[in-house]
Design an enzyme around this catalytic site. Sequence first.
Site, PDB file in Angstrom:
ATOM      1  N   HIS A 268       0.872  -1.191   0.000  1.00 17.59           N
ATOM      2  CA  HIS A 268       0.000   0.000   0.000  1.00 17.59           C
ATOM      3  C   HIS A 268       0.906   1.238   0.000  1.00 17.59           C
ATOM      4  O   HIS A 268       1.722   1.410  -0.911  1.00 17.59           O
ATOM      5  CB  HIS A 268      -0.927  -0.115   1.230  1.00 17.59           C
ATOM      6  CG  HIS A 268      -2.072   0.838   1.280  1.00 17.59           C
ATOM      7  ND1 HIS A 268      -2.406   1.696   0.261  1.00 17.59           N
ATOM      8  CD2 HIS A 268      -2.990   1.093   2.273  1.00 17.59           C
ATOM      9  CE1 HIS A 268      -3.465   2.411   0.602  1.00 17.59           C
ATOM     10  NE2 HIS A 268      -3.837   2.069   1.828  1.00 17.59           N
ATOM     11  N   HIS A 307      -2.388  -2.516  -9.703  1.00 19.25           N
ATOM     12  CA  HIS A 307      -3.382  -1.925  -8.808  1.00 19.25           C
ATOM     13  C   HIS A 307      -4.624  -2.795  -8.820  1.00 19.25           C
ATOM     14  O   HIS A 307      -4.990  -3.339  -9.847  1.00 19.25           O
ATOM     15  CB  HIS A 307      -3.742  -0.498  -9.265  1.00 19.25           C
ATOM     16  CG  HIS A 307      -4.363   0.311  -8.176  1.00 19.25           C
ATOM     17  ND1 HIS A 307      -5.703   0.273  -7.902  1.00 19.25           N
ATOM     18  CD2 HIS A 307      -3.803   1.147  -7.271  1.00 19.25           C
ATOM     19  CE1 HIS A 307      -5.949   1.066  -6.876  1.00 19.25           C
ATOM     20  NE2 HIS A 307      -4.821   1.611  -6.471  1.00 19.25           N
ATOM     21  N   ASP A 363       2.785   5.272  -6.764  1.00 19.41           N
ATOM     22  CA  ASP A 363       4.033   5.188  -6.014  1.00 19.41           C
ATOM     23  C   ASP A 363       5.274   5.035  -6.890  1.00 19.41           C
ATOM     24  O   ASP A 363       6.396   5.079  -6.384  1.00 19.41           O
ATOM     25  CB  ASP A 363       3.974   3.992  -5.036  1.00 19.41           C
ATOM     26  CG  ASP A 363       2.937   4.222  -3.959  1.00 19.41           C
ATOM     27  OD1 ASP A 363       2.926   5.325  -3.395  1.00 19.41           O
ATOM     28  OD2 ASP A 363       2.132   3.313  -3.690  1.00 19.41           O
TER      29      ASP A 363
HETATM   30  N1  CMC Z   1       4.804  -7.097 -10.150  1.00 20.11           N
HETATM   31  C1  CMC Z   1       4.689  -8.320 -10.708  1.00 20.11           C
HETATM   32  N2  CMC Z   1       3.550  -9.020 -10.815  1.00 20.11           N
HETATM   33  C2  CMC Z   1       2.455  -8.450 -10.305  1.00 20.11           C
HETATM   34  C3  CMC Z   1       2.473  -7.182  -9.696  1.00 20.11           C
HETATM   35  C4  CMC Z   1       3.700  -6.501  -9.623  1.00 20.11           C
HETATM   36  N3  CMC Z   1       3.786  -5.299  -9.069  1.00 20.11           N
HETATM   37  N4  CMC Z   1       1.235  -6.869  -9.278  1.00 20.11           N
HETATM   38  C5  CMC Z   1       0.451  -7.897  -9.597  1.00 20.11           C
HETATM   39  N5  CMC Z   1       1.189  -8.864 -10.222  1.00 20.11           N
HETATM   40  C6  CMC Z   1       0.707 -10.122 -10.793  1.00 20.11           C
HETATM   41  C7  CMC Z   1       0.425 -11.149  -9.705  1.00 20.11           C
HETATM   42  O1  CMC Z   1       1.557 -11.936  -9.461  1.00 20.11           O
HETATM   43  C8  CMC Z   1      -0.722 -11.919 -10.309  1.00 20.11           C
HETATM   44  O2  CMC Z   1      -0.182 -12.783 -11.293  1.00 20.11           O
HETATM   45  P1  CMC Z   1      -0.851 -14.252 -11.495  1.00 20.11           P
HETATM   46  O3  CMC Z   1      -2.228 -13.997 -12.009  1.00 20.11           O
HETATM   47  O4  CMC Z   1       0.038 -14.941 -12.468  1.00 20.11           O
HETATM   48  O5  CMC Z   1      -0.850 -14.899 -10.151  1.00 20.11           O
HETATM   49  C9  CMC Z   1      -1.531 -10.858 -11.049  1.00 20.11           C
HETATM   50  O6  CMC Z   1      -0.571  -9.838 -11.396  1.00 20.11           O
HETATM   51  C10 CMC Z   1      -2.643 -10.255 -10.228  1.00 20.11           C
HETATM   52  O7  CMC Z   1      -2.062  -9.775  -9.023  1.00 20.11           O
HETATM   53  P2  CMC Z   1      -2.812  -9.737  -7.630  1.00 20.11           P
HETATM   54  O8  CMC Z   1      -1.788  -9.823  -6.548  1.00 20.11           O
HETATM   55  O9  CMC Z   1      -3.920 -10.745  -7.627  1.00 20.11           O
HETATM   56  O10 CMC Z   1      -3.458  -8.279  -7.687  1.00 20.11           O
HETATM   57  P3  CMC Z   1      -4.041  -7.495  -6.462  1.00 20.11           P
HETATM   58  O11 CMC Z   1      -5.147  -6.666  -6.970  1.00 20.11           O
HETATM   59  O12 CMC Z   1      -4.354  -8.414  -5.326  1.00 20.11           O
HETATM   60  O13 CMC Z   1      -2.806  -6.589  -5.985  1.00 20.11           O
HETATM   61  C11 CMC Z   1      -1.313  -4.805  -5.700  1.00 20.11           C
HETATM   62  C12 CMC Z   1      -2.688  -5.226  -6.220  1.00 20.11           C
HETATM   63  C13 CMC Z   1      -1.186  -3.293  -5.759  1.00 20.11           C
HETATM   64  C14 CMC Z   1      -1.164  -5.241  -4.222  1.00 20.11           C
HETATM   65  C15 CMC Z   1      -0.226  -5.484  -6.549  1.00 20.11           C
HETATM   66  O14 CMC Z   1      -0.342  -5.057  -7.894  1.00 20.11           O
HETATM   67  C16 CMC Z   1       1.177  -5.207  -6.037  1.00 20.11           C
HETATM   68  O15 CMC Z   1       1.660  -5.937  -5.162  1.00 20.11           O
HETATM   69  N6  CMC Z   1       1.882  -4.168  -6.560  1.00 20.11           N
HETATM   70  C17 CMC Z   1       3.182  -3.778  -6.048  1.00 20.11           C
HETATM   71  C18 CMC Z   1       3.037  -2.979  -4.777  1.00 20.11           C
HETATM   72  C19 CMC Z   1       2.547  -1.573  -5.072  1.00 20.11           C
HETATM   73  O16 CMC Z   1       3.051  -0.882  -5.954  1.00 20.11           O
HETATM   74  N7  CMC Z   1       1.572  -1.116  -4.268  1.00 20.11           N
HETATM   75  C20 CMC Z   1       1.030   0.245  -4.382  1.00 20.11           C
HETATM   76  C21 CMC Z   1      -0.395   0.233  -4.852  1.00 20.11           C
HETATM   77  S1  CMC Z   1      -0.946   1.871  -5.357  1.00 20.11           S
HETATM   78  C22 CMC Z   1      -0.917   2.823  -3.912  1.00 20.11           C
HETATM   79  C23 CMC Z   1      -2.042   2.512  -3.034  1.00 20.11           C
HETATM   80  O17 CMC Z   1      -3.141   3.015  -3.260  1.00 20.11           O
HETATM   81  O18 CMC Z   1      -1.818   1.755  -2.093  1.00 20.11           O
END
Ligand code: CMC
Length: 429
Positions: A268, A307, A363
């Site tokens: 986050h 996201h 971010d």
């Molecule tokens: N790098 C590599 N792969 C990713 C990433 C990433 N940053 N984000 C998602 N994926 C992949 C994930 O491995 C999954 O792949 P698969 O379908 O093969 O298993 C797919 O994309 C879907 O990911 P998810 O984890 O199910 O997506 P989510 O909606 O639960 O997570 C997130 C959203 C923001 C937590 C995630 O994208 C992430 O960890 N990003 C990096 C951390 C980050 O930048 N966070 C800041 C978010 S914006 C500021 C805020 O409002 O907090």
Amino acid sequence: MANNTLTITDNRTGKSYEIPIEHDTIHATDLRKIKVHDGDFGMMTYDPAFMNTASCKSTITYIDGDKGILRYRGYPIEDLAESCTYLEVAHLLFREELPTQIQLDEWTKQVQHHSLIHQNIVNIIDSFRYDAHPMTILISTISALASFFPEANNIFDAEVRKRQIRRLIGKVPTIAAFAYRHRTGMPYVYPEDDLSFVGNIASMMFKWGSRKFFSHPVLERALNILFVLHADHEQNCSTSTMRVIGSSHVDPYSAIAGAAAALFGPLHGGANEAVIHMLDQIHDIKNVPDFIKRVKAGEGRLMGFGHRVYKNYDPRAKVIKKLAYEVFEVTGRNPKLEIALELERIALEDEYFVSRKLYPNVDFYSGLIYQAMGFPVDMFPVLFAIPRTSGWLAHWQEMLVDPDQKIARPRQIYLGHDKRTFIPMENRK
Ligand code: CMC
């Protein structure tokens, strides 16, 4: 049969149910009438991480994640970032309308009036170790504020609520700046009313000696834009935490401390800090392809990408990327920018990221700006928490007056043991 209903047939019993649809949504509790027998609890939905569950109705922030649209109270984020101060936007979030000049002057005075902190709060900050992460200081100190303002428990008194909102908007920047000064061993700088909201924060953090501190107008404008972009983002993890904690009717200081703790996580608001650590680890542009390969192999994430809601370029990231160039004109280019641009270039063409709709989020570039401005990396989540305080409080207030809301209490699917016979200590193996 009415059009705005959903008909569900339970193939276990052959019975059909008609469920009303409102705002393209069904009430999860309407599913409870779907039962196999009379004693049955009824049907529930299973939705870990709230992937497809609306927990409230809100009029504050609108996001269309597929189109990359973000609006506060109907106003596009790009217009607000270009033309408004952070305090104007905070006023908009709380009071639904942009302020007139007279209203803004009054609101600014009210916030400034609350920017000082009690000496005992300063003593709490003093008691942290010199290398404490400033976010841990912020979280603990906000929580301690509850003990200074016991009237805050009176959450259904609108005037009391408004006073706590002004207090928190006024005091959080002072606590944040003091956390930074404590870490650097510098004497505290007290708020000055003739500076702007962000100019005052820069002064409290960076003032050196007795001379008055004036931040560079380009940098002050940039910090203001970053604050506007971070002010709210509807039901994100920390705002949902604020609503959940607030739903127990605890005071807003305790709820904000919890929300700030949720923000601290690297998925986050801690992601801005994690992006810089990632860029440091990559170290050189020539290492980018290898880093991307490792991310695709599941060895870590590309921080600042992806996201839950945006399946398109985050509109905040677009504004921030452009802003970075304006800031670097003044500060000089952050050498990590080349690595970040190369990561983005490769990721936006690579099938792994394209097929998963992973784009830069808020971010990805914000940390590069904060670093160029001279903020230490561990202050980045704190710089996210200061403006988000207004979003948290706007949602807290909306939740408290919403007759649909009750104490948050999800259900579970119990998959543990059935009843077992107790085993005394001497018989346990
Ligand atoms: N790098 C590599 N792969 C990713 C990433 C990433 N940053 N984000 C998602 N994926 C992949 C994930 O491995 C999954 O792949 P698969 O379908 O093969 O298993 C797919 O994309 C879907 O990911 P998810 O984890 O199910 O997506 P989510 O909606 O639960 O997570 C997130 C959203 C923001 C937590 C995630 O994208 C992430 O960890 N990003 C990096 C951390 C980050 O930048 N966070 C800041 C978010 S914006 C500021 C805020 O409002 O907090």
